[in-house]
Design a protein around this motif. Structure first.
Motif, PDB file in Angstrom:
ATOM      1  N   MET A 169       0.861  -1.194   0.000  1.00 18.47           N
ATOM      2  CA  MET A 169       0.000   0.000   0.000  1.00 18.47           C
ATOM      3  C   MET A 169       0.896   1.243   0.000  1.00 18.47           C
ATOM      4  O   MET A 169       1.802   1.373   0.803  1.00 18.47           O
ATOM      5  N   HIS A 170       0.634   2.127  -0.958  1.00 15.86           N
ATOM      6  CA  HIS A 170       1.406   3.359  -1.053  1.00 15.86           C
ATOM      7  C   HIS A 170       0.987   4.321   0.057  1.00 15.86           C
ATOM      8  O   HIS A 170      -0.159   4.295   0.523  1.00 15.86           O
ATOM      9  N   GLN A 171       1.893   5.155   0.471  1.00  8.72           N
ATOM     10  CA  GLN A 171       1.601   6.148   1.509  1.00  8.72           C
ATOM     11  C   GLN A 171       0.950   7.379   0.866  1.00  8.72           C
ATOM     12  O   GLN A 171       1.517   8.461   0.815  1.00  8.72           O
ATOM     13  N   PHE A 172      -0.288   7.179   0.362  1.00  6.45           N
ATOM     14  CA  PHE A 172      -0.958   8.284  -0.351  1.00  6.45           C
ATOM     15  C   PHE A 172      -1.354   9.419   0.580  1.00  6.45           C
ATOM     16  O   PHE A 172      -1.484  10.564   0.153  1.00  6.45           O
ATOM     17  N   ASP A 173      -1.579   9.097   1.863  1.00  5.52           N
ATOM     18  CA  ASP A 173      -2.054  10.132   2.790  1.00  5.52           C
ATOM     19  C   ASP A 173      -1.056  11.269   2.948  1.00  5.52           C
ATOM     20  O   ASP A 173      -1.419  12.383   3.340  1.00  5.52           O
ATOM     21  N   LYS A 174       0.241  11.027   2.604  1.00  3.66           N
ATOM     22  CA  LYS A 174       1.248  12.086   2.703  1.00  3.66           C
ATOM     23  C   LYS A 174       1.154  13.071   1.545  1.00  3.66           C
ATOM     24  O   LYS A 174       1.728  14.156   1.597  1.00  3.66           O
ATOM     25  N   HIS A 175       0.452  12.680   0.484  1.00  2.62           N
ATOM     26  CA  HIS A 175       0.408  13.505  -0.728  1.00  2.62           C
ATOM     27  C   HIS A 175      -0.981  14.060  -1.011  1.00  2.62           C
ATOM     28  O   HIS A 175      -1.214  14.651  -2.052  1.00  2.62           O
ATOM     29  N   ILE A 176      -1.920  13.826  -0.071  1.00  2.00           N
ATOM     30  CA  ILE A 176      -3.298  14.293  -0.243  1.00  2.00           C
ATOM     31  C   ILE A 176      -3.530  15.486   0.669  1.00  2.00           C
ATOM     32  O   ILE A 176      -3.150  15.450   1.855  1.00  2.00           O
ATOM     33  N   PRO A 177      -4.132  16.578   0.167  1.00  2.00           N
ATOM     34  CA  PRO A 177      -4.421  17.732   1.029  1.00  2.00           C
ATOM     35  C   PRO A 177      -5.226  17.315   2.259  1.00  2.00           C
ATOM     36  O   PRO A 177      -6.136  16.486   2.167  1.00  2.00           O
ATOM     37  N   LYS A 178      -4.886  17.929   3.400  1.00  2.00           N
ATOM     38  CA  LYS A 178      -5.513  17.538   4.662  1.00  2.00           C
ATOM     39  C   LYS A 178      -7.019  17.779   4.667  1.00  2.00           C
ATOM     40  O   LYS A 178      -7.784  17.017   5.267  1.00  2.00           O
TER      41      LYS A 178
ATOM     42  N   LEU B 114      -6.827   1.352  -4.013  1.00  2.00           N
ATOM     43  CA  LEU B 114      -5.558   1.369  -3.291  1.00  2.00           C
ATOM     44  C   LEU B 114      -5.614   2.180  -2.006  1.00  2.00           C
ATOM     45  O   LEU B 114      -4.786   1.979  -1.115  1.00  2.00           O
ATOM     46  N   PHE B 115      -6.587   3.122  -1.921  1.00  2.22           N
ATOM     47  CA  PHE B 115      -6.656   3.995  -0.747  1.00  2.22           C
ATOM     48  C   PHE B 115      -8.045   4.613  -0.669  1.00  2.22           C
ATOM     49  O   PHE B 115      -8.633   4.960  -1.698  1.00  2.22           O
ATOM     50  N   ILE B 116      -8.579   4.758   0.560  1.00  5.07           N
ATOM     51  CA  ILE B 116      -9.835   5.488   0.782  1.00  5.07           C
ATOM     52  C   ILE B 116      -9.672   6.340   2.030  1.00  5.07           C
ATOM     53  O   ILE B 116      -8.922   5.987   2.948  1.00  5.07           O
ATOM     54  N   ASN B 117     -10.341   7.495   2.074  1.00  2.00           N
ATOM     55  CA  ASN B 117     -10.220   8.382   3.231  1.00  2.00           C
ATOM     56  C   ASN B 117     -11.178   7.936   4.344  1.00  2.00           C
ATOM     57  O   ASN B 117     -12.074   7.097   4.130  1.00  2.00           O
ATOM     58  N   PRO B 118     -11.038   8.428   5.567  1.00  3.74           N
ATOM     59  CA  PRO B 118     -11.865   7.997   6.706  1.00  3.74           C
ATOM     60  C   PRO B 118     -13.370   8.167   6.466  1.00  3.74           C
ATOM     61  O   PRO B 118     -14.171   7.336   6.916  1.00  3.74           O
ATOM     62  N   CYS B 119     -13.757   9.217   5.791  1.00  2.00           N
ATOM     63  CA  CYS B 119     -15.175   9.448   5.539  1.00  2.00           C
ATOM     64  C   CYS B 119     -15.772   8.307   4.713  1.00  2.00           C
ATOM     65  O   CYS B 119     -16.871   7.820   4.983  1.00  2.00           O
ATOM     66  N   PHE B 120     -15.008   7.864   3.685  1.00  5.80           N
ATOM     67  CA  PHE B 120     -15.470   6.759   2.840  1.00  5.80           C
ATOM     68  C   PHE B 120     -15.445   5.452   3.638  1.00  5.80           C
ATOM     69  O   PHE B 120     -16.326   4.596   3.503  1.00  5.80           O
ATOM     70  N   GLN B 121     -14.433   5.304   4.484  1.00  8.35           N
ATOM     71  CA  GLN B 121     -14.351   4.105   5.318  1.00  8.35           C
ATOM     72  C   GLN B 121     -15.563   3.996   6.243  1.00  8.35           C
ATOM     73  O   GLN B 121     -16.121   2.906   6.450  1.00  8.35           O
ATOM     74  N   GLU B 122     -15.999   5.131   6.799  1.00  5.01           N
ATOM     75  CA  GLU B 122     -17.151   5.142   7.698  1.00  5.01           C
ATOM     76  C   GLU B 122     -18.420   4.695   6.977  1.00  5.01           C
ATOM     77  O   GLU B 122     -19.227   3.936   7.510  1.00  5.01           O
TER      78      GLU B 122
ATOM     79  N   LEU C  57      -9.078  17.376   2.304  1.00  3.72           N
ATOM     80  CA  LEU C  57      -9.748  16.266   1.635  1.00  3.72           C
ATOM     81  C   LEU C  57      -9.595  14.982   2.451  1.00  3.72           C
ATOM     82  O   LEU C  57     -10.523  14.172   2.554  1.00  3.72           O
ATOM     83  N   LEU C  58      -8.419  14.826   3.017  1.00  3.92           N
ATOM     84  CA  LEU C  58      -8.144  13.621   3.786  1.00  3.92           C
ATOM     85  C   LEU C  58      -9.071  13.527   4.999  1.00  3.92           C
ATOM     86  O   LEU C  58      -9.581  12.451   5.338  1.00  3.92           O
ATOM     87  N   ASN C  59      -9.318  14.682   5.636  1.00  9.97           N
ATOM     88  CA  ASN C  59     -10.110  14.704   6.871  1.00  9.97           C
ATOM     89  C   ASN C  59     -11.539  15.172   6.663  1.00  9.97           C
ATOM     90  O   ASN C  59     -12.256  15.417   7.641  1.00  9.97           O
ATOM     91  N   SER C  60     -11.960  15.339   5.405  1.00 11.79           N
ATOM     92  CA  SER C  60     -13.311  15.820   5.133  1.00 11.79           C
ATOM     93  C   SER C  60     -14.346  14.832   5.665  1.00 11.79           C
ATOM     94  O   SER C  60     -14.180  13.609   5.594  1.00 11.79           O
ATOM     95  N   THR C  61     -15.471  15.379   6.186  1.00 12.43           N
ATOM     96  CA  THR C  61     -16.566  14.537   6.678  1.00 12.43           C
ATOM     97  C   THR C  61     -17.692  14.416   5.661  1.00 12.43           C
ATOM     98  O   THR C  61     -18.711  13.796   5.947  1.00 12.43           O
ATOM     99  N   SER C  62     -17.500  15.030   4.495  1.00 12.32           N
ATOM    100  CA  SER C  62     -18.576  15.007   3.508  1.00 12.32           C
ATOM    101  C   SER C  62     -18.113  14.578   2.121  1.00 12.32           C
ATOM    102  O   SER C  62     -18.927  14.202   1.285  1.00 12.32           O
ATOM    103  N   THR C  63     -16.824  14.678   1.881  1.00 12.24           N
ATOM    104  CA  THR C  63     -16.292  14.301   0.572  1.00 12.24           C
ATOM    105  C   THR C  63     -15.643  12.926   0.668  1.00 12.24           C
ATOM    106  O   THR C  63     -14.788  12.676   1.529  1.00 12.24           O
TER     107      THR C  63
END
Length: 588
Positions: free
Chosen positions: A1-10, A30-38, A12-18
């Motif tokens: 798994m690539h460390q995509f979270d280091k290259h994604i704007p915060k 390969l990667f999903i943000n916490p909002c999508f995981q929820e 977007l990474l921490n958004s609760t709606s996107t």
């Protein structure tokens, strides 16, 4: 798994709606943000790797990914797409997505960035409603922050010109101009100046029809003209339907005035260039002319239209071409300019002299992209210098002494080679003396008086004899021809001094010869003639006394010879007056 979270704007990474995800071009997640995981946890979906191939229509996804790969510069839109059921078949899922290329620094491979908003119905309604509310609040907060941080005045209007929203800049602008506050629901048109009402309405309705309009207007505010940029943009909802117009204004007065100043300066510089007596041109490395001023056109007897595009070497004799090109090639960043003289052919086909100062113009990489040159016609100067050189040669090589003398102190300004040699001084030393210091004392006082008299009179020159003193102390006679001359507005004296030494020696020799001749004539007239007179007397007595024929003949011959000798002596004595006249001329 690539460390995509280091290259994604915060945000977007921490958004609760996107909802954010990253996949490869085969659709593997390969990667999903916490909002999508929820969201996926809420619906009990655990196979995240095959997320897109499981919950989206595989055929549609494949076509979209192929289109994105072929046109990476164009993001792909997926609006209101129906997804597969997730665990619960009764759940209906719809989503809006935007797909774009995502690159990570240090990795050659490109990925797909998924950004979307998913809307579920039925049993997941509470979760999505909460997410939607949070999304709305988040988006409104960001929008207000964005609008209030800009320098533009922004107002959102409905199709009937009613105010839906506005930023702080718009409120402040309304109060400054109209002394009124904007209110949601009010008609915005009273805020538009009367002279701009018609154009405002026209541009507003064009924006309602989907056209973006940007215009620059000069508005009259409190008696002053101020430039504004007014923009009309169609305002659309999530479905893409136009619901109104976003009207923005920003002051561009400083920019417009700067542009006007630039135009004014350009016109001024153009007028300066065209009014110059000097020729000005620009040309490429092959000497092709790209700009010439009026003076250049006049010099070559042609128009700007005819001369632009020609090579200036066409106006230069061929023997100078190679030298000119070589000199231009020598210019570089540390030595960008040069001044050269060469002959040219003017509009009348006359060969004249020009002096040009060439300056190289460099691009951002330091390469020469063009040359600028300023030139002037120096034909008269060259001819004047030639004449001056001839006169200087005459001055320096004259056999007579020549001095240039100041009229007030009689200081020697310049002296030629003969003066330096005759007086025995160095050139710089000689110029530290006054002219009268080299005149022998018996002559000095009278000559200074004559020079002062010349300066006061209308006479242009005087001639007098004097005596110069050498550095060694020896003296020699001179004849001085002194003349007034105005040079550069300054009254000066030019003295030409002729050395009389040889002439005086010649006169002394002639005088000596005359004295000898005079003495010879006196001897002949007085000493030689007295015995001759006696002989003449005796021959006369003999002629009377002698009766012998033979003796008579001898006496007769003696008498004839004596008389011839007497005539010669008288003739020599009679020419002594010529010697007297010559003596008088020599003395004078």
């Amino acid at each position: 798994m690539h460390q995509f979270d280091k290259h994604i704007p915060k945000y977007l990474l921490n958004s609760t709606s996107t909802f954010l995800a990253i996949s490869n071009f085969q659709g593997k997640c390969l990667f999903i943000n916490p909002c999508f995981q929820e969201l996926l946890a809420e619906v009990n979906f655990t196979n995240a790797n095959d997320l897109f191939t499981e919950i989206f229509n595989p055929v549609e996804i494949k076509e979209i990914l192929v289109g994105l790969k072929n046109h990476p510069e164009q993001p792909q839109q997926i609006n209101n797409i129906s997804l597969k059921q997730i665990q619960d078949p009764t759940s209906q899922i719809h989503s809006n997505w935007e797909l774009s290329i995502f690159s990570v620094e240090g990795i050659n491979e490109s990925f797909v960035l998924w950004l979307g908003h998913i809307m579920l119905m039925d049993r997941h309604k509470n979760f999505l409603q909460k997410a939607s509310d949070e999304n709305l609040k988040d988006e409104i907060s960001k929008l207000k922050l964005l609008l209030n941080s800009t320098f533009e005045s922004s107002v959102l209007l409905d199709p009937n010109f009613k105010i839906l929203s506005f930023n702080k800049v718009a409120q402040n602008t309304a109060f400054e101009i109209h002394r009124k506050f904007l209110k949601e629901g009010d008609d915005f048109r009273p805020m538009i100046l009367p002279e701009n009402q018609e154009s405002f309405s026209s541009d507003f309705f064009q924006a309602l029809n989907g056209k973006s309009i940007v215009v620059e207007s000069e508005l009259s505010l409190e008696g002053q003209k101020v430039w504004y940029e007014c923009a009309y943009f169609p305002a659309k909802n999530e479905e893409g339907k136009i619901i109104g117009v976003t009207f923005t204004t920003s002051s561009i007065d400083k920019r417009k005035k700067a542009e006007e100043k630039i135009v004014e300066n350009e016109k001024f510089l153009e007028s300066v260039l065209q009014s110059q007596n000097e020729m000005i041109c620009r040309f490429r490395s092959d000497t092709t002319l790209t700009f010439v001023n009026d003076a250049y056109c006049r010099a070559f007897g042609t128009s700007r239209e005819n001369i632009i595009g020609q090579k200036f070497l066409e106006f230069v004799p061929k023997k100078y071409h190679k030298t000119i090109l070589n000199d231009l090639n020598q210019l570089h960043m540390n030595a960008p300019s040069q001044t050269k003289k060469h002959k040219v052919i003017n509009g009348n086909n006359d060969i004249i002299w020009h002096e040009w100062t060439d300056t190289a113009i460099f691009d951002s990489k330091g390469f020469i992209k063009e040359f600028q040159a300023v030139g002037r016609d120096i034909t008269e100067l060259v001819q004047s210098r030639s004449k001056m050189e001839r006169f200087q040669s005459i001055f320096e090589n004259s056999l007579h002494e020549i001095y240039l003398i100041s009229s007030n102190e009689l200081r020697i300004i310049q002296a030629n080679r003969s003066a330096i040699q005759n007086l025995g001084y160095e050139a710089n030393t000689l110029c530290s003396y006054s002219f009268d210091e080299f005149i022998s004392k018996p002559y000095r006082e009278n000559i200074i008086a004559e020079i002062r008299s010349l300066l006061k009179s209308k006479e242009e020159k005087i001639i007098f004899e004097s005596e110069h003193i050498r550095k060694s102390g020896s003296k020699y006679p001179i004849e001085v021809h002194l003349q007034k001359m105005n040079i550069g507005g300054e009254l000066l004296l030019v003295a030409i001094c002729v050395d009389l030494s040889e002439r005086n020696q010649y006169i002394a020799s002639i005088t000596k010869q005359n004295n000898v001749l005079r003495e010879i004539a006196w001897i002949q007239s007085h000493i030689v003639r007295a015995p001759l007179a006696n002989i003449l007397g005796l021959t006369q007595v003999l002629k009377e006394e002698v009766k012998d024929c033979k003796l008579e003949e001898l006496v007769s011959m003696l008498d004839s010879s004596s008389k011839d000798l007497d005539k010669v002596i008288r003739s020599v004595a009679s020419k002594t007056h010529i010697v007297e006249q010559l003596d008088k001329k020599i003395k004078n």
